[in-house]
Structures are given as structure tokens and as C-alpha cells.
Design an enzyme around this catalytic site. Structure first.
Site, PDB file in Angstrom:
ATOM      1  N   GLU A  92      13.516   9.108  -9.763  1.00  0.00           N
ATOM      2  CA  GLU A  92      14.239   8.389 -10.805  1.00  0.00           C
ATOM      3  C   GLU A  92      13.297   7.785 -11.840  1.00  0.00           C
ATOM      4  O   GLU A  92      12.199   7.353 -11.514  1.00  0.00           O
ATOM      5  CB  GLU A  92      15.078   7.278 -10.173  1.00  0.00           C
ATOM      6  CG  GLU A  92      16.249   7.834  -9.408  1.00  0.00           C
ATOM      7  CD  GLU A  92      16.979   6.787  -8.591  1.00  0.00           C
ATOM      8  OE1 GLU A  92      17.319   5.743  -9.160  1.00  0.00           O
ATOM      9  OE2 GLU A  92      17.187   7.033  -7.397  1.00  0.00           O
ATOM     10  N   CYS A 105      10.296   3.084 -17.148  1.00  0.00           N
ATOM     11  CA  CYS A 105       9.772   2.772 -15.822  1.00  0.00           C
ATOM     12  C   CYS A 105       9.603   4.088 -15.075  1.00  0.00           C
ATOM     13  O   CYS A 105      10.567   4.824 -14.880  1.00  0.00           O
ATOM     14  CB  CYS A 105      10.775   1.855 -15.108  1.00  0.00           C
ATOM     15  SG  CYS A 105      10.307   1.436 -13.423  1.00  0.00           S
ATOM     16  N   CYS A 112       7.814   5.933  -0.497  1.00  0.00           N
ATOM     17  CA  CYS A 112       6.726   4.947  -0.531  1.00  0.00           C
ATOM     18  C   CYS A 112       6.368   4.549   0.898  1.00  0.00           C
ATOM     19  O   CYS A 112       7.243   4.427   1.745  1.00  0.00           O
ATOM     20  CB  CYS A 112       7.175   3.717  -1.315  1.00  0.00           C
ATOM     21  SG  CYS A 112       5.882   2.474  -1.554  1.00  0.00           S
ATOM     22  N   CYS A 116       7.461  -2.697   2.122  1.00  0.00           N
ATOM     23  CA  CYS A 116       7.866  -4.083   1.866  1.00  0.00           C
ATOM     24  C   CYS A 116       9.293  -4.269   2.407  1.00  0.00           C
ATOM     25  O   CYS A 116      10.177  -3.461   2.114  1.00  0.00           O
ATOM     26  CB  CYS A 116       7.813  -4.380   0.375  1.00  0.00           C
ATOM     27  SG  CYS A 116       6.167  -4.104  -0.310  1.00  0.00           S
ATOM     28  N   CYS A 119      12.464  -4.137   0.007  1.00  0.00           N
ATOM     29  CA  CYS A 119      12.555  -3.116  -1.048  1.00  0.00           C
ATOM     30  C   CYS A 119      13.387  -1.917  -0.611  1.00  0.00           C
ATOM     31  O   CYS A 119      13.291  -1.465   0.528  1.00  0.00           O
ATOM     32  CB  CYS A 119      11.138  -2.665  -1.410  1.00  0.00           C
ATOM     33  SG  CYS A 119      11.083  -1.398  -2.688  1.00  0.00           S
ATOM     34  N   GLY A 164       7.173   4.103  -5.349  1.00  0.00           N
ATOM     35  CA  GLY A 164       5.806   4.504  -5.009  1.00  0.00           C
ATOM     36  C   GLY A 164       4.801   3.418  -5.294  1.00  0.00           C
ATOM     37  O   GLY A 164       5.079   2.454  -6.006  1.00  0.00           O
ATOM     38  N   GLU A 165       3.616   3.580  -4.698  1.00  0.00           N
ATOM     39  CA  GLU A 165       2.514   2.661  -4.951  1.00  0.00           C
ATOM     40  C   GLU A 165       1.504   3.402  -5.833  1.00  0.00           C
ATOM     41  O   GLU A 165       0.820   4.312  -5.362  1.00  0.00           O
ATOM     42  CB  GLU A 165       1.889   2.234  -3.602  1.00  0.00           C
ATOM     43  CG  GLU A 165       0.563   1.521  -3.696  1.00  0.00           C
ATOM     44  CD  GLU A 165       0.526   0.368  -4.703  1.00  0.00           C
ATOM     45  OE1 GLU A 165       1.422  -0.497  -4.667  1.00  0.00           O
ATOM     46  OE2 GLU A 165      -0.397   0.344  -5.543  1.00  0.00           O
ATOM     47  N   SER A 196       1.893  -1.758 -11.818  1.00  0.00           N
ATOM     48  CA  SER A 196       2.166  -2.767 -10.798  1.00  0.00           C
ATOM     49  C   SER A 196       1.711  -2.266  -9.433  1.00  0.00           C
ATOM     50  O   SER A 196       2.036  -1.153  -9.031  1.00  0.00           O
ATOM     51  CB  SER A 196       3.669  -3.045 -10.773  1.00  0.00           C
ATOM     52  OG  SER A 196       3.991  -3.912  -9.717  1.00  0.00           O
ATOM     53  N   LEU A 220       2.813 -10.254  -5.685  1.00  0.00           N
ATOM     54  CA  LEU A 220       2.301 -11.262  -4.744  1.00  0.00           C
ATOM     55  C   LEU A 220       3.424 -11.692  -3.794  1.00  0.00           C
ATOM     56  O   LEU A 220       3.294 -11.567  -2.577  1.00  0.00           O
ATOM     57  CB  LEU A 220       1.736 -12.448  -5.529  1.00  0.00           C
ATOM     58  CG  LEU A 220       0.943 -13.452  -4.724  1.00  0.00           C
ATOM     59  CD1 LEU A 220      -0.302 -12.822  -4.110  1.00  0.00           C
ATOM     60  CD2 LEU A 220       0.534 -14.649  -5.588  1.00  0.00           C
ATOM     61  N   HIS A 221       4.471 -12.214  -4.340  1.00  0.00           N
ATOM     62  CA  HIS A 221       5.702 -12.562  -3.609  1.00  0.00           C
ATOM     63  C   HIS A 221       5.598 -13.678  -2.577  1.00  0.00           C
ATOM     64  O   HIS A 221       6.615 -14.141  -2.058  1.00  0.00           O
ATOM     65  CB  HIS A 221       6.333 -11.335  -2.950  1.00  0.00           C
ATOM     66  CG  HIS A 221       6.643 -10.212  -3.895  1.00  0.00           C
ATOM     67  ND1 HIS A 221       6.994 -10.411  -5.205  1.00  0.00           N
ATOM     68  CD2 HIS A 221       6.640  -8.861  -3.727  1.00  0.00           C
ATOM     69  CE1 HIS A 221       7.196  -9.241  -5.788  1.00  0.00           C
ATOM     70  NE2 HIS A 221       6.984  -8.292  -4.922  1.00  0.00           N
ATOM     71  N   CYS A 341      15.075  -3.430 -11.386  1.00  0.00           N
ATOM     72  CA  CYS A 341      13.775  -3.321 -10.737  1.00  0.00           C
ATOM     73  C   CYS A 341      13.902  -3.454  -9.220  1.00  0.00           C
ATOM     74  O   CYS A 341      14.523  -4.376  -8.713  1.00  0.00           O
ATOM     75  CB  CYS A 341      12.876  -4.409 -11.270  1.00  0.00           C
ATOM     76  SG  CYS A 341      11.208  -4.157 -10.793  1.00  0.00           S
TER      77      CYS A 341
HETATM   78  N1  SAH Z   1       4.530  -0.424  -5.437  1.00  0.00           N
HETATM   79  C1  SAH Z   1       4.343  -1.168  -6.627  1.00  0.00           C
HETATM   80  C2  SAH Z   1       5.273  -0.812  -7.764  1.00  0.00           C
HETATM   81  C3  SAH Z   1       6.744  -0.557  -7.463  1.00  0.00           C
HETATM   82  S1  SAH Z   1       7.825  -1.905  -7.181  1.00  0.00           S
HETATM   83  C4  SAH Z   1       4.407  -2.652  -6.325  1.00  0.00           C
HETATM   84  O1  SAH Z   1       4.697  -3.006  -5.200  1.00  0.00           O
HETATM   85  O2  SAH Z   1       4.123  -3.450  -7.205  1.00  0.00           O
HETATM   86  C5  SAH Z   1       7.934  -2.866  -8.630  1.00  0.00           C
HETATM   87  C6  SAH Z   1       8.270  -4.331  -8.362  1.00  0.00           C
HETATM   88  O3  SAH Z   1       9.635  -4.502  -7.914  1.00  0.00           O
HETATM   89  C7  SAH Z   1       7.400  -4.945  -7.266  1.00  0.00           C
HETATM   90  O4  SAH Z   1       6.979  -6.225  -7.647  1.00  0.00           O
HETATM   91  C8  SAH Z   1       8.370  -5.007  -6.103  1.00  0.00           C
HETATM   92  O5  SAH Z   1       7.957  -5.907  -5.137  1.00  0.00           O
HETATM   93  C9  SAH Z   1       9.642  -5.399  -6.806  1.00  0.00           C
HETATM   94  N2  SAH Z   1      10.861  -5.211  -6.019  1.00  0.00           N
HETATM   95  C10 SAH Z   1      11.061  -4.377  -4.978  1.00  0.00           C
HETATM   96  N3  SAH Z   1      12.309  -4.517  -4.502  1.00  0.00           N
HETATM   97  C11 SAH Z   1      12.927  -5.430  -5.285  1.00  0.00           C
HETATM   98  C12 SAH Z   1      14.246  -5.977  -5.313  1.00  0.00           C
HETATM   99  N4  SAH Z   1      15.171  -5.565  -4.462  1.00  0.00           N
HETATM  100  N5  SAH Z   1      14.513  -6.907  -6.253  1.00  0.00           N
HETATM  101  C13 SAH Z   1      13.587  -7.282  -7.147  1.00  0.00           C
HETATM  102  N6  SAH Z   1      12.348  -6.790  -7.186  1.00  0.00           N
HETATM  103  C14 SAH Z   1      12.008  -5.885  -6.258  1.00  0.00           C
END
Ligand code: SAH
Length: 354
Positions: A92, A105, A112, A116, A119, A164-165, A196, A220-221, A341
Site C-alpha cells: 500500500e 507515504c 515487517c 511493535c 502496530c 516495513g522498517e 522513520s 520512540l513511543h 498512519c
Molecule cells: N518501521 C518504521 C516506519 C513505519 S511505521 C517505524 O517504526 O518508524 C510509521 C509510524 O507509525 C511509526 O512511528 C509507528 O510506530 C507508527 N504507528 C504504528 N502503528 C500505529 C497506530 N496504530 N497508530 C498510530 N501510529 C502508529
């Protein structure tokens, strides 16, 4: 030998390849111009290039490696594209409209492996990396879609935040960045591109050493290891101290602002305590830090997580502000089409798998 995508070649790689084939020096700029300025769909349209050279290109490269399966438009103008790759995998790509321009995007991997816990992508194990050609082609497909509308609209920004990362597909990512940034081609400014990462520290060093001024965002989260490991298992391999060390290296090398992404998960990481801890963590480089607070987009399969209340997000934001940390709250685009996102995933794929 199977043909590769012409969009996967950087200017330099294409130049070297053409020279090896005995072509003249100026050939590459002609081909590049047809690819990225005139944006043709076949080698036969490259009319100022002789037939023999066109055939040579035709024998080695292809233009199309993916088909548009579905195009879905949201009420706010966001468009989600579902592309089918040559091997049948689905990816996508999302086009978003902002006051500053059109941002795309892109996806960098099929699935991936970072895992996390919040996600949607965690539900799709990585099956492979995308090639540089497949990442560039996402931009080209969106740009050609805009070209066809005839409004002279251009993709002006890119966020590498799809599935993906990106740092787990580093070389292809870098080729992609050089290709879209090339000033004789799409010419998308490096400062208008953001990559990112979930925080692969060893790759942040490598990225810092590259001669391209692309923005970096780090997911970071959570401001401490206990909490971060709980929600992002990658923190076990790259704990916060290691991550911050690599970020300091990046800041020293680039002297560019870094974005910290922080999703707001109700009662998990949204307390005042975490806001203070976060401020402490980045206090020493706050002039080069920006915190992006992201209201969590709920994912059906992860019902243990909810979005923080707006007041909680505001309170968190205020603490950062009081501490002199630059921050903002990012509200989503395209929520009604599952394009917000972190929500990217192909329901089509799920349907087919059942
Ligand atoms: N793998 C990379 C890029 C893809 S995710 C990374 O982790 O940065 C892009 C962003 O969306 C990341 O900050 C991720 O943590 C965030 N993200 C993932 N799931 C989400 C959700 N359900 N709601 C909001 N942001 C989310």
C-alpha cells in the site's frame, strides 16, 4: 536473466551501465529525462534515442513491475493505492494533501519483522524487502496518476512510514532516496523527505554518514526501557541508551533536527511521569528535537490499546512545552479508508487468506 526495473537504477548506476555498453556520456541524461521529467511509459517513446539503444534498454529493463489493484479516496482527499507486485504480493501507498503540498507515504518491505505490539503490520511477518525499483515505482505510479488528471500537481514530499522498517532494507532505501532526490529527475528536496525508523541504532550511524540531508524520525513511543521493551520488542536489541548514543552521533554529524514519534496509548505511556521522563531524555539537545505526539489509531486485533483522551494528550503536550521541548500533535489523514498512519494493511490480502 530476468529483467530488472529501470526505476531501480540511480543516475550513477545507469550512467555506468550505459558506458559499459559503449554508449556515449550524454545518453544517461537523455534517458533520465524521459523517465522522470517526461515520465513516459515505454522505451519506444524515447524518440531522441536511437533504435539500437532503445532495444538494448528494452532487453535489460522493464518499466512496470506492479499493477494498481485498488485506488480508494477518502473524504479528506487522501488516496490509498493498493499495488500488486509481480510475485503477487500486495503493498500500500498513500497520497496525502497538506497545505504545504502533496505527500506520499511509501512502503519498504512486504510485511515487517520489528513486531511493535500496537502496530497493524505486526500481523504480517516480513516475506521480503522491496527492491529500490519497487519503492521508486510507488512514487512514479502516484505521480503519473496526478499527471493524468492534468492539474500539474507534483508529489512534493515523501514520508517513508508505510509498512516495513526502512533501515532493515538499507541499501535499497538509500538508492531510492538518491533517485527521487536527483535534481535532473523528480527533484524532491531532501528536506522534504522523512525516513522513520523504529530505532535500529547501528543503521542510524550509517545514515548519519551518508551525504544526503533527508529528515530522520525515530519511533520512540516510550521514555524508559521497561515501558519501551513492553510495547516495542526491538528495544531489547537497541535499548534507549544505545539508541540515544546513535542519535547524538547523528546530531553531531548532521546538525539537523530530529523528530521523535510518540503514539499516545491510553493509560500506557501517556502519564505526566512519562512526559517528564521524555523531556529529561531529550533535554540536552532540545534545540534539535521535535516531538510528534500521535493519537493512536486503534487496530481491531490489538484491542488492549486505546487512544488517549484529548485532554491527556493536551496535558502531555503542555508539559513538554513548559520544559522548552518543541512538540505537536499529529491528527490523522484518511482514517475512513484505513490509510491513517500505522493502519496500513491490506484487508484484501486478509480476505484472500481466509
Ligand atoms: N518501521 C518504521 C516506519 C513505519 S511505521 C517505524 O517504526 O518508524 C510509521 C509510524 O507509525 C511509526 O512511528 C509507528 O510506530 C507508527 N504507528 C504504528 N502503528 C500505529 C497506530 N496504530 N497508530 C498510530 N501510529 C502508529
Amino acid at each position: 536473466m530476468s529483467k530488472t526495473s529501470i526505476y531501480g537504477m540511480t543516475y550513477e548506476q545507469l550512467q555506468n551501465w550505459l558506458l559499459e555498453q559503449g554508449e556515449s556520456r550524454f545518453r544517461v541524461s537523455q534517458v533520465w529525462n524521459w523517465l522522470y521529467k517526461k515520465r513516459v511509459n515505454s522505451f519506444s517513446e524515447m524518440t531522441n534515442i536511437n533504435k539500437q539503444t532503445r532495444q538494448l534498454l528494452e532487453d535489460h529493463f522493464v518499466f512496470h513491475t506492479m499493477d494498481t489493484e485498488i485506488k480508494q479516496e477518502s473524504k479528506d482527499g487522501t488516496i490509498k493505492f493498493l499495488f500488486k507486485l509481480a510475485d503477487g504480493n500486495l503493498i500500500e501507498t498513500v497520497l496525502m494533501r497538506f497545505s504545504y503540498g502533496l505527500s506520499v507515504c511509501v512502503t519498504t518491505q512486504v510485511g515487517c519483522n520489528i513486531g511493535c505490539s500496537f502496530c497493524a503490520s505486526v500481523l504480517m511477518r516480513k516475506s521480503r524487502d522491496l527492491t529500490s525499483g519497487e519503492i521508486v515505482e510507488q512514487i512514479m505510479k502516484v505521480q503519473k496518476f496526478l499527471d493524468e488528471k492534468g492539474k500539474e500537481e507534483r508529489v512534493s514530499n515523501i514520508v517513508v512510514m508505510g509498512i516495513g522498517e526502512p533501515f532493515d532494507n538499507f541499501n535499497n532505501l538509500m538508492d531510492f532516496l538518491y533517485i527521487v532526490n536527483d535534481d535532473g529527475g523528480l527533484n524532491i528536496g531532501a528536506r522534504r523527505i522523512t525516513v522513520s525508523t523504529s530505532g535500529l541504532a547501528h543503521k542510524i550511524y550509517e545514515f548519519a554518514d551518508k551525504d544526503i540531508q533527508v529528515n530522520l524520525a525515530v519511533s520512540l513511543h516510550a521514555p524508559n526501557n521497561e515501558l519501551r521493551s513492553q510495547i516495542m520488542k526491538i528495544n531489547k536489541a537497541f535499548p534507549i541508551e544505545k539508541l540515544m548514543k546513535s542519535i547524538h552521533y547523528y546530531l553531531e554529524k548532521k546538525n539537523r533536527r530530529i523528530t521523535y514519534e510518540y503514539i499516545m496509548l491510553k493509560d500506557v505511556n501517556d502519564h505526566q511521569k512519562e512526559a517528564e521522563e521524555l523531556a529529561n531524555l531529550i533535554d540536552d539537545h532540545r534545540h534539535l528535537a521535535y516531538v510528534n505526539l500521535i493519537p493512536y489509531n486503534t487496530v481491531d486485533e490489538h484491542d488492549q490499546y486505546q487512544r488517549s483522551e484529548s485532554e491527556t494528550i493536551q496535558a502531555f503536550f503542555q508539559i513538554l512545552k513548559k520544559r522548552g521541548i518543541q512538540a505537536g500533535v499529529r491528527w490523522e489523514n484518511g482514517a475512513d479508508i484505513d490509510a491513517a498512519c500505522g493502519q496500513l494493511r491490506s484487508k484484501q490480502m486478509n480476505k484472500k487468506a481466509i
